[in-house]
Motif scaffolding. Structure first.
Motif, short mmCIF file in Angstrom:
data_model
loop_
_atom_site.label_atom_id
_atom_site.label_comp_id
_atom_site.label_asym_id
_atom_site.label_seq_id
_atom_site.Cartn_x
_atom_site.Cartn_y
_atom_site.Cartn_z
N LEU A 213 -3.06 -5.63 4.87
CA LEU A 213 -4.17 -4.95 4.21
C LEU A 213 -4.72 -5.78 3.06
CD1 LEU A 213 -5.99 -2.47 3.82
CD2 LEU A 213 -4.18 -1.48 2.39
N TYR A 214 -3.85 -6.32 2.23
CA TYR A 214 -4.30 -7.11 1.09
C TYR A 214 -5.04 -8.38 1.53
CZ TYR A 214 -1.38 -4.26 -2.01
OH TYR A 214 -0.82 -3.22 -2.72
N ALA A 215 -4.65 -8.92 2.68
CA ALA A 215 -5.26 -10.16 3.16
C ALA A 215 -6.56 -9.92 3.91
CB ALA A 215 -4.28 -10.91 4.06
N SER A 216 -6.87 -8.68 4.23
CA SER A 216 -8.07 -8.38 4.99
C SER A 216 -9.30 -8.33 4.08
CB SER A 216 -7.91 -7.04 5.73
OG SER A 216 -7.70 -5.98 4.81
N LEU A 217 -10.47 -8.27 4.67
CA LEU A 217 -11.70 -8.22 3.89
C LEU A 217 -11.76 -6.93 3.07
CD1 LEU A 217 -14.19 -9.49 6.62
CD2 LEU A 217 -13.30 -10.78 4.65
N PRO A 218 -12.44 -6.95 1.93
CA PRO A 218 -12.47 -5.77 1.05
C PRO A 218 -12.96 -4.50 1.71
CG PRO A 218 -13.33 -7.70 -0.09
CD PRO A 218 -13.14 -8.10 1.34
N GLU A 219 -13.87 -4.63 2.69
CA GLU A 219 -14.41 -3.43 3.32
C GLU A 219 -13.49 -2.86 4.40
OE1 GLU A 219 -16.33 -7.05 5.32
OE2 GLU A 219 -15.81 -6.38 3.29
N VAL A 220 -12.42 -3.57 4.75
CA VAL A 220 -11.49 -3.09 5.78
C VAL A 220 -10.55 -2.06 5.17
CG1 VAL A 220 -9.63 -3.74 7.36
CG2 VAL A 220 -11.61 -5.24 7.08
N THR A 221 -10.46 -0.90 5.79
CA THR A 221 -9.60 0.16 5.28
C THR A 221 -8.19 0.01 5.82
OG1 THR A 221 -10.03 1.68 7.11
CG2 THR A 221 -11.58 1.71 5.25
N ALA A 222 -7.25 0.79 5.25
CA ALA A 222 -5.87 0.75 5.73
C ALA A 222 -5.79 1.17 7.19
CB ALA A 222 -5.01 1.65 4.86
N ALA A 223 -6.66 2.07 7.63
CA ALA A 223 -6.64 2.52 9.02
C ALA A 223 -7.09 1.43 9.97
CB ALA A 223 -7.53 3.75 9.18
N ASP A 224 -7.95 0.51 9.48
CA ASP A 224 -8.52 -0.52 10.35
C ASP A 224 -7.80 -1.85 10.24
OD1 ASP A 224 -10.49 1.25 11.24
OD2 ASP A 224 -11.77 0.79 9.50
N ALA A 225 -6.94 -2.02 9.25
CA ALA A 225 -6.23 -3.29 9.08
C ALA A 225 -5.29 -3.52 10.26
CB ALA A 225 -5.45 -3.29 7.76
N GLY A 226 -5.06 -4.79 10.56
CA GLY A 226 -4.28 -5.13 11.75
C GLY A 226 -2.87 -4.59 11.74
N GLY A 227 -2.28 -4.45 10.56
CA GLY A 227 -0.90 -4.00 10.49
C GLY A 227 -0.76 -2.56 10.03
N ASP A 228 -1.67 -1.71 10.45
CA ASP A 228 -1.60 -0.31 10.03
C ASP A 228 -0.22 0.28 10.37
OD1 ASP A 228 -2.28 2.21 9.13
OD2 ASP A 228 -3.17 2.80 11.04
N PHE A 229 0.39 0.93 9.37
CA PHE A 229 1.76 1.43 9.49
C PHE A 229 1.81 2.94 9.73
CE2 PHE A 229 6.03 2.36 7.54
CZ PHE A 229 6.78 1.54 8.37
N ALA A 230 0.66 3.60 9.74
CA ALA A 230 0.65 5.07 9.74
C ALA A 230 1.32 5.66 10.98
CB ALA A 230 -0.78 5.58 9.62
N ALA A 231 1.13 5.04 12.15
CA ALA A 231 1.77 5.56 13.36
C ALA A 231 3.29 5.53 13.24
CB ALA A 231 1.32 4.77 14.59
N GLU A 232 3.81 4.48 12.59
CA GLU A 232 5.25 4.40 12.37
C GLU A 232 5.71 5.42 11.35
OE1 GLU A 232 7.31 2.94 14.16
OE2 GLU A 232 5.94 1.71 15.33
N SER A 233 4.90 5.65 10.32
CA SER A 233 5.25 6.66 9.33
C SER A 233 5.30 8.05 9.97
CB SER A 233 4.23 6.65 8.18
OG SER A 233 4.26 5.42 7.50
N LEU A 234 4.39 8.31 10.88
CA LEU A 234 4.39 9.57 11.62
C LEU A 234 5.68 9.73 12.41
CD1 LEU A 234 2.36 11.98 12.49
CD2 LEU A 234 2.13 10.65 14.59
N ARG A 235 6.07 8.70 13.15
CA ARG A 235 7.32 8.75 13.93
C ARG A 235 8.54 8.90 13.01
NH1 ARG A 235 4.70 4.27 16.46
NH2 ARG A 235 3.75 4.87 18.45
N LEU A 236 8.49 8.21 11.87
CA LEU A 236 9.62 8.29 10.93
C LEU A 236 9.74 9.69 10.36
CD1 LEU A 236 11.88 6.98 9.33
CD2 LEU A 236 10.16 6.17 7.68
N GLY A 237 8.62 10.33 10.07
CA GLY A 237 8.67 11.70 9.59
C GLY A 237 9.30 12.63 10.61
N ALA A 238 8.93 12.48 11.88
CA ALA A 238 9.51 13.32 12.93
C ALA A 238 11.00 13.05 13.07
CB ALA A 238 8.79 13.06 14.25
N ALA A 239 11.41 11.77 13.01
CA ALA A 239 12.83 11.43 13.10
C ALA A 239 13.61 12.03 11.93
CB ALA A 239 13.01 9.91 13.13
#
Length: 444
Positions: A213-239
């Motif tokens: 996220l930090y290395a991406s362009l300023p207009e790129v959001t966390a959802a659009d960055a190549g290494g978005d972690f949210a799907a893993e956070s979702l799975r971790l919450g369920a686990a």
């Protein structure tokens, strides 16, 4: 002679808890020969009137290979004495002993019923730990030796064996353990579990996402960055929710009444008072923290409590090719065993993970030349992954009601208060990370 050698050596070990204080006395309380050239020692170390016990595998050789030079303790006569956890030619006794339920003069090696232990792999010591020593045997097992000994059954052994007996997911399979009697109490010396050789550390994965996220362009959001972690956070919450469900099924549960909840809020306030006296930077945030604690005072319902992880953060979870696995059920290091085995609200674990997301988001900003510019991106990443984790926790069966949200917020801020004091003492440049927790957030 041996006592003197150990006293000079033990203070330099990373797992020794009494660094910076003089050793008044050291004595060997237990000395058991396991095989020729290998002894198991329990040593008592006295400092400033208090005693701590440590365990050591003591190797003996007439000549010492270069590969063991770093493990040398000293010489008695013509015999080299060394820390034998680093000697793969000696540590095979761990596997042999557990595989065959051996007993050596009060030292009991046991395997989990129904498992088979392969005794052929060689050992390698992992170098990252501070308070314990872990040996990896091939790609099959990891054996954790608890260097500082506390009388009693270690919570990790108790929990993982109970959950494994239920075929619970999200844990590493236990294979065996070592125990002895200390002060008349059955005491855990080591536990061996499945080694997750193809897994990735949760903290490392989260930091990789933040870097992307930090290395991406300023207009790129966390959802659009190549290494978005949210799907893993979702799975971790369920686990996490499923682990809490299994813990509630495997161990007794209870509820704490409203007057006990208020006592808990008072304990949070006492911690805050001590922290403010030590760290002046907290004073400007007291009103926000006190308001969170006041919301706990207003709760009128009982709070369910159960066994929990107790020290839950991204460094305690591993991502395997199939799912998340939770490790290290020891509880918070340094706390008494009874406290680590006590019943708590599972929201304590949830709060710990939420704090870990904040740390992951801002960890790379300490000393960063563009910290001010990147702070909004850090907040965006933290918020996105916190929300995903809480969503997953709900999907996994972990309910957080409106009243629970108030308690969760109080747990979070109490943890952040502790972190402020820790950082002020140890890493002053990091103090901004926990201070950011006191910015008001929307309730989950």
């Amino acid at each position: 002679m041996l006592d003197e050698l150990l006293a000079a050596w033990i203070g330099r070990q990373r797992w020794f808890g009494g660094k910076g204080r003089a050793i008044d006395q050291l004595s060997v309380e237990s000395d058991v020969e396991l095989t020729p050239g290998l002894r198991h020692l329990i040593v008592a170390v006295w400092q400033e009137g208090s005693r701590d016990r440590y365990q050591l595998l003591l190797g003996e050789r007439s000549s010492l290979p270069d590969r063991l030079g770093h493990a040398l303790i000293g010489m008695v006569g013509d015999t080299y004495l060394y820390d034998a956890v680093h000697d793969f030619e000696r540590t095979g006794w761990l596997l042999e002993g557990m595989a065959h339920d051996q007993t050596h003069n009060g030292l009991r090696l046991r395997h989990v019923p129904g498992v088979t232990i392969d005794t052929s792999p060689r050992s390698l010591v992992l170098g990252a730990e501070q308070s314990n020593t872990s040996l990896v045997f091939g790609d099959a097992y990891i054996c954790k030796l608890f260097r500082r000994l506390i009388p009693g059954v270690n919570p990790e052994l108790e929990i993982v064996t109970a959950l494994a007996a239920r075929d619970a997911p999200h844990i590493a399979q236990p294979y065996g353990w070592i125990e002895t009697d200390l002060d008349g109490t059955d005491t855990t010396l080591a536990i061996m579990q499945e080694f997750l050789c193809n897994a990735n550390d949760g903290w490392d994965l989260a930091l990789a996402s933040v870097r992307d996220l930090y290395a991406s362009l300023p207009e790129v959001t966390a959802a659009d960055a190549g290494g978005d972690f949210a799907a893993e956070s979702l799975r971790l919450g369920a686990a996490t929710a499923r682990v809490h469900h299994e813990l509630a099924a495997a161990f007794p549960t209870d509820v704490i009444e409203t007057h006990e909840v208020k006592r808990m809020a008072e304990s949070f306030r006492r911690r805050l008072g001590r922290a403010v006296a030590e760290v002046p930077e907290l004073r400007g945030h007291v009103s926000v923290i006190e308001e969170a604690y006041h919301q706990v005072d207003l709760l009128t319902h009982e709070v369910p409590v159960q066994r929990v992880h107790g020290d839950y953060h991204l460094g305690q979870v591993m991502r395997t090719p199939t799912d998340w696995v939770v490790l290290d059920f020891e509880g918070e290091p340094g706390q008494p065993l009874a406290e680590r085995r006590a019943l708590y609200s599972p929201l304590r674990d949830v709060a710990g993970m939420l704090r870990s997301f904040d740390y992951a988001a801002r960890h790379l900003l300490a000393g960063h030349s563009q910290a001010a510019e990147l702070e909004p991106r850090a907040q965006e990443w933290a918020d996105r992954n916190r929300e995903a984790f809480l969503e997953g926790y709900g999907e996994g069966g972990g309910m957080i009601t409106r009243g629970d949200a108030a308690l969760l917020r109080a747990f979070e801020l109490s943890k952040a208060v502790y972190e402020v004091v820790y950082e002020a003492r140890n890493r002053p440049t990091w103090i901004r990370i926990p201070l950011a927790a006191f910015t008001p957030r929307a309730a989950p």
